[in-house]
Design an enzyme around this catalytic site. Structure first.
Site, PDB file in Angstrom:
ATOM      1  N   LYS A  84       0.954  -1.210  -0.088  1.00  0.00           N
ATOM      2  CA  LYS A  84       0.882   0.147  -0.117  1.00  0.00           C
ATOM      3  C   LYS A  84       1.132   1.658  -0.206  1.00  0.00           C
ATOM      4  O   LYS A  84       2.204   1.336   0.902  1.00  0.00           O
ATOM      5  CB  LYS A  84      -1.111   0.323   1.324  1.00  0.00           C
TER       6      LYS A  84
HETATM    7  O1  G3P Z   1      -8.599   1.688   4.804  1.00  0.00           O
HETATM    8  C1  G3P Z   1      -8.135   2.993   4.845  1.00  0.00           C
HETATM    9  C2  G3P Z   1      -9.492   3.639   4.788  1.00  0.00           C
HETATM   10  O2  G3P Z   1     -10.769   2.595   5.088  1.00  0.00           O
HETATM   11  C3  G3P Z   1      -9.736   4.581   6.477  1.00  0.00           C
HETATM   12  O3  G3P Z   1     -11.310   4.326   6.699  1.00  0.00           O
HETATM   13  O4  G3P Z   1     -12.801   5.834   8.246  1.00  0.00           O
HETATM   14  O5  G3P Z   1     -10.431   5.568   8.686  1.00  0.00           O
HETATM   15  O6  G3P Z   1     -11.841   6.932   7.134  1.00  0.00           O
HETATM   16  P1  G3P Z   1     -11.769   5.676   7.754  1.00  0.00           P
END
Ligand code: G3P
Length: 219
Positions: A84
């Site tokens: 990633k």
């Molecule tokens: O994989 C990263 C992403 O899904 C982060 O999600 O909820 O932290 O904005 P969030």
């Protein structure tokens, strides 16, 4: 559509993997911090639970550092671990080199169609647009998924669109309707997608009646 779990919690991964429909796992530095565990140790364990692509994120900010970390992760961790990379110019350059070396990548922190296109041009295996974080700014994150899918439809692009930062089941269903290839979600959303109060109530009724069938000696 591929269903990925967005977590570094191995108990959650085991629980959802047991359902038989888990296609991969995404992690990021914040999720690794939340797990409280050693980065490589936890990614290795995740990769042994789920045979699909497991995203492990580089943390260097420069291309050479990203490449060094990526190659090290690939040499030390199971085959299904993919790299990633943040959507920066340095990350773009690293993505291109890794693609040429046959290493799968997931370009993350994507907030515009142009960023998604640049990452695809560099050969990214996945691009990760963040829906919920766009919603947090007062805009509609789903518009980004729609725009990317519309743009993808005009060309023969093999990069998969991995919808991330999914906050509720409707996000997920809309991503499917728009044709996103993959969605990564917390375990809570897998459970919300699967449960319905009428299923629970119906099952309770069936079990109550079956107990009476058994008590009557008719089972
Ligand atoms: O994989 C990263 C992403 O899904 C982060 O999600 O909820 O932290 O904005 P969030």
């Amino acid at each position: 559509m591929e269903f990925f779990l967005d977590t570094a919690d191995v108990d959650e991964i085991r629980e959802i993997a047991a359902w038989g429909i888990l296609d991969g796992v995404t992690t990021n530095p914040s999720l690794i911090k939340k797990s409280g565990r050693d980065f490589k140790e936890v990614v290795r364990e995740i990769a042994n639970i789920c045979s699909g692509p497991i995203s492990a994120e580089v943390t260097a900010m420069d291309t050479a550092g990203m490449l060094q970390q990526a190659r090290q992760l690939k040499s030390e961790l199971p085959e299904n671990v993919i790299i990633k990379i943040p959507c920066t110019p340095e990350g773009l350059a690293a993505t291109k080199v890794l693609t040429d070396e046959g290493i799968d990548t997931n370009v993350t922190l994507i907030f515009s169609t142009s960023q998604a296109l640049m990452a695809a041009k560099a050969g990214a295996t996945y691009v990760s647009p963040f829906i919920g974080r766009i919603d947090d700014t007062g805009h509609d994150g789903m518009n980004l998924i729609a725009e990317i899918m519309e743009t993808w439809s005009k060309y023969d692009i093999t990069t998969k669109v991995l919808a991330a930062s999914i906050r509720h089941p409707t996000h997920m269903l809309q991503c499917m309707q728009l044709g996103a290839h993959t969605a990564t979600m917390p375990a809570k959303i897998f459970k919300q997608l699967m449960t319905h109060p009428l299923t629970d109530r119906g099952l309770e009724g069936f079990m109550r009646d079956w107990a009476e069938v058994e008590a009557a000696g008719n089972a």
